[in-house]
Design a protein around this motif. Sequence first.
Motif, PDB file in Angstrom:
ATOM      1  N   UNK A  16       0.808  -1.224   0.000  1.00  0.00           N
ATOM      2  CA  UNK A  16       0.000   0.000   0.000  1.00  0.00           C
ATOM      3  C   UNK A  16       0.841   1.275   0.000  1.00  0.00           C
ATOM      4  N   UNK A  17       2.090   1.186   0.427  1.00  0.00           N
ATOM      5  CA  UNK A  17       2.950   2.370   0.527  1.00  0.00           C
ATOM      6  C   UNK A  17       3.732   2.662  -0.749  1.00  0.00           C
ATOM      7  N   UNK A  18       3.620   1.795  -1.753  1.00  0.00           N
ATOM      8  CA  UNK A  18       4.440   1.948  -2.956  1.00  0.00           C
ATOM      9  C   UNK A  18       4.209   3.270  -3.697  1.00  0.00           C
ATOM     10  N   UNK A  19       2.972   3.732  -3.882  1.00  0.00           N
ATOM     11  CA  UNK A  19       2.806   5.038  -4.550  1.00  0.00           C
ATOM     12  C   UNK A  19       3.488   6.185  -3.812  1.00  0.00           C
ATOM     13  N   UNK A  43      -4.125  -9.303   6.997  1.00  0.00           N
ATOM     14  CA  UNK A  43      -4.019  -8.060   7.756  1.00  0.00           C
ATOM     15  C   UNK A  43      -2.858  -7.179   7.303  1.00  0.00           C
ATOM     16  N   UNK A  44      -1.879  -7.758   6.581  1.00  0.00           N
ATOM     17  CA  UNK A  44      -0.685  -6.994   6.228  1.00  0.00           C
ATOM     18  C   UNK A  44      -0.984  -5.749   5.394  1.00  0.00           C
ATOM     19  N   UNK A  45      -1.794  -5.837   4.315  1.00  0.00           N
ATOM     20  CA  UNK A  45      -2.051  -4.606   3.550  1.00  0.00           C
ATOM     21  C   UNK A  45      -2.754  -3.528   4.373  1.00  0.00           C
ATOM     22  N   UNK A  46      -3.721  -3.933   5.209  1.00  0.00           N
ATOM     23  CA  UNK A  46      -4.408  -2.945   6.045  1.00  0.00           C
ATOM     24  C   UNK A  46      -3.440  -2.325   7.045  1.00  0.00           C
ATOM     25  N   UNK A  47      -2.644  -3.170   7.689  1.00  0.00           N
ATOM     26  CA  UNK A  47      -1.674  -2.670   8.665  1.00  0.00           C
ATOM     27  C   UNK A  47      -0.636  -1.773   7.992  1.00  0.00           C
ATOM     28  N   UNK A  48      -0.133  -2.212   6.839  1.00  0.00           N
ATOM     29  CA  UNK A  48       0.848  -1.407   6.118  1.00  0.00           C
ATOM     30  C   UNK A  48       0.269  -0.089   5.646  1.00  0.00           C
ATOM     31  N   UNK A 100      -6.676   7.253  -9.249  1.00  0.00           N
ATOM     32  CA  UNK A 100      -7.944   7.370  -9.965  1.00  0.00           C
ATOM     33  C   UNK A 100      -9.156   7.448  -9.042  1.00  0.00           C
ATOM     34  N   UNK A 101      -9.055   6.869  -7.857  1.00  0.00           N
ATOM     35  CA  UNK A 101     -10.183   6.904  -6.930  1.00  0.00           C
ATOM     36  C   UNK A 101      -9.996   7.937  -5.829  1.00  0.00           C
ATOM     37  N   UNK A 102      -8.818   8.572  -5.776  1.00  0.00           N
ATOM     38  CA  UNK A 102      -8.570   9.604  -4.780  1.00  0.00           C
ATOM     39  C   UNK A 102      -8.481   9.083  -3.364  1.00  0.00           C
ATOM     40  N   UNK A 103      -8.165   7.798  -3.211  1.00  0.00           N
ATOM     41  CA  UNK A 103      -8.051   7.219  -1.882  1.00  0.00           C
ATOM     42  C   UNK A 103      -6.635   7.289  -1.342  1.00  0.00           C
ATOM     43  N   UNK A 104      -6.403   6.625  -0.212  1.00  0.00           N
ATOM     44  CA  UNK A 104      -5.074   6.586   0.389  1.00  0.00           C
ATOM     45  C   UNK A 104      -4.716   5.145   0.724  1.00  0.00           C
ATOM     46  N   UNK A 105      -3.525   4.968   1.255  1.00  0.00           N
ATOM     47  CA  UNK A 105      -3.023   3.615   1.514  1.00  0.00           C
ATOM     48  C   UNK A 105      -3.858   2.887   2.556  1.00  0.00           C
ATOM     49  N   UNK A 106      -4.390   3.622   3.545  1.00  0.00           N
ATOM     50  CA  UNK A 106      -5.211   2.977   4.570  1.00  0.00           C
ATOM     51  C   UNK A 106      -6.512   2.450   3.979  1.00  0.00           C
ATOM     52  N   UNK A 107      -7.104   3.211   3.068  1.00  0.00           N
ATOM     53  CA  UNK A 107      -8.324   2.741   2.414  1.00  0.00           C
ATOM     54  C   UNK A 107      -8.051   1.497   1.565  1.00  0.00           C
ATOM     55  N   UNK A 108      -6.918   1.509   0.853  1.00  0.00           N
ATOM     56  CA  UNK A 108      -6.553   0.332   0.075  1.00  0.00           C
ATOM     57  C   UNK A 108      -6.456  -0.889   0.973  1.00  0.00           C
ATOM     58  N   UNK A 109      -5.731  -0.761   2.078  1.00  0.00           N
ATOM     59  CA  UNK A 109      -5.546  -1.894   2.975  1.00  0.00           C
ATOM     60  C   UNK A 109      -6.850  -2.393   3.566  1.00  0.00           C
ATOM     61  N   UNK A 110      -7.749  -1.471   3.910  1.00  0.00           N
ATOM     62  CA  UNK A 110      -9.029  -1.874   4.503  1.00  0.00           C
ATOM     63  C   UNK A 110      -9.893  -2.608   3.491  1.00  0.00           C
ATOM     64  N   UNK A 111      -9.974  -2.109   2.259  1.00  0.00           N
ATOM     65  CA  UNK A 111     -10.765  -2.778   1.227  1.00  0.00           C
ATOM     66  C   UNK A 111     -10.134  -4.107   0.815  1.00  0.00           C
ATOM     67  N   UNK A 112      -8.817  -4.196   0.887  1.00  0.00           N
ATOM     68  CA  UNK A 112      -8.141  -5.427   0.488  1.00  0.00           C
ATOM     69  C   UNK A 112      -8.500  -6.587   1.414  1.00  0.00           C
ATOM     70  N   UNK A 113      -8.971  -6.286   2.617  1.00  0.00           N
ATOM     71  CA  UNK A 113      -9.393  -7.345   3.525  1.00  0.00           C
ATOM     72  C   UNK A 113     -10.478  -8.222   2.895  1.00  0.00           C
ATOM     73  N   UNK A 114     -11.335  -7.614   2.060  1.00  0.00           N
ATOM     74  CA  UNK A 114     -12.379  -8.389   1.398  1.00  0.00           C
ATOM     75  C   UNK A 114     -11.752  -9.466   0.516  1.00  0.00           C
TER      76      UNK A 114
END
Length: 404
Positions: free
Chosen positions: A27-30, A145-150, A238-252
């Motif tokens: 999630x931190x790569x960008x 949990x790693x993407x959300x935590x990261x 493109x969606x205007x989100x942040x790394x925390x949002x990516x990690x939270x949605x990735x849980x799905x």
Amino acid sequence: MNNPHVPMPLLSTVALASPLALNLFVPAMPDAARDLGVDINTIQLTFTAYLLTLAIGQLISGPLADYFGRKPVLLWGLALHVAGSVLAASANDITLLIAGRVLQALGGSTAMSLARTIIVDVHGRQGAAGKMGYMVMSIAIAQSIAPALGGFLNLWFGWSSTFLLPLVIGTGVALAAVKWLPETCQQKSDGLRPGRVLAQYRQVLSSSEYLGYALSTTFIATVFYMFMGSSPYLVVDQLGGNSAQFGSWFLIVSLAFMAGSLLSTRLAQLLNIDRMIMLGNSLSLLGTLLLLWFALQHQLSFWTLFVPMAVVTLGRGLSQPNAQSGAIACALSFPNTAAGTASGLMGFIQLLTGAVMAQITPWLMHQGLVVLMGCMVAAPVLAMACHSYSWLKRQRPAAITANL
């Protein structure tokens, strides 16, 4: 000689170190790309190099552990993992960051491989099956949990903080292994003999049936690697989100894979391996078709990105363990071929292909979202073709026998 006691929580923590380190940074790569002044293709090397090193490490760690013993090779691997985490956390340019990721992966691949080997040493092939379930579950939880935590670590403390947790875990596990991990290799090999290992790999690769199953699970995995290589940038740019949002949605996505794996064990008594693979691959194809449809309709959102991908990984959870079992069963028909050889080679093929596709993904994104999603659709189609070939080859001898 009595088998030594090895604490399962220790081995489970050893095994999850590498998957955790791989996914924490995604999630931190960008943000890391912006801070280091590099483009997407360049920062993508931190992901690609990790996968490529994992692939190579799976091939070499086993023979080294057979010759030198499990414990010293594992401790050196954990030391490399810790050193890589320190280097990556302190990196101020892309070269040092990539070097740190390579060291992380090299040590992590050793830890993953030897954790499985030690379980077999202690419990034997039959007894290891139940114990392996705890390890698989711990890895699945870590990947979930790693993407959300990261994502949250990056948002709160910056991208360098995503390497501090692997540093702490790697150091703690290494110290625990020094104190509580016995040497489990009862009989060390009398030489590394790379020629003998290469001969076994060549023998396994000569089986077209093995390749059919191995490539089936590999192509499904490439969808995941393409998604991991593109979705962080889609969320931010493109969606205007942040790394925390990516990690939270990735849980799905992660929870869907766990659900598929659990469902696979429940359906094992109702469906054979090949029908389970076909069901899983069909679900994965459905998920990629949904991704393509939403791309064609220009309806990119968090829902239309992550929910279809969850369908893909639900199917992968059904197909992957069965495709791996089918491939290993084919390889064991050869004399002097160990399950570890077939499994290690399959892991190498999958990770090598994943590394290539992950690096190509930024170029595919540049061609357009429809092109990227179209390639994702092609992957399960190829997986179904490879599996169908192996399935037909397995049925042919049975049909011939029935007609005799």
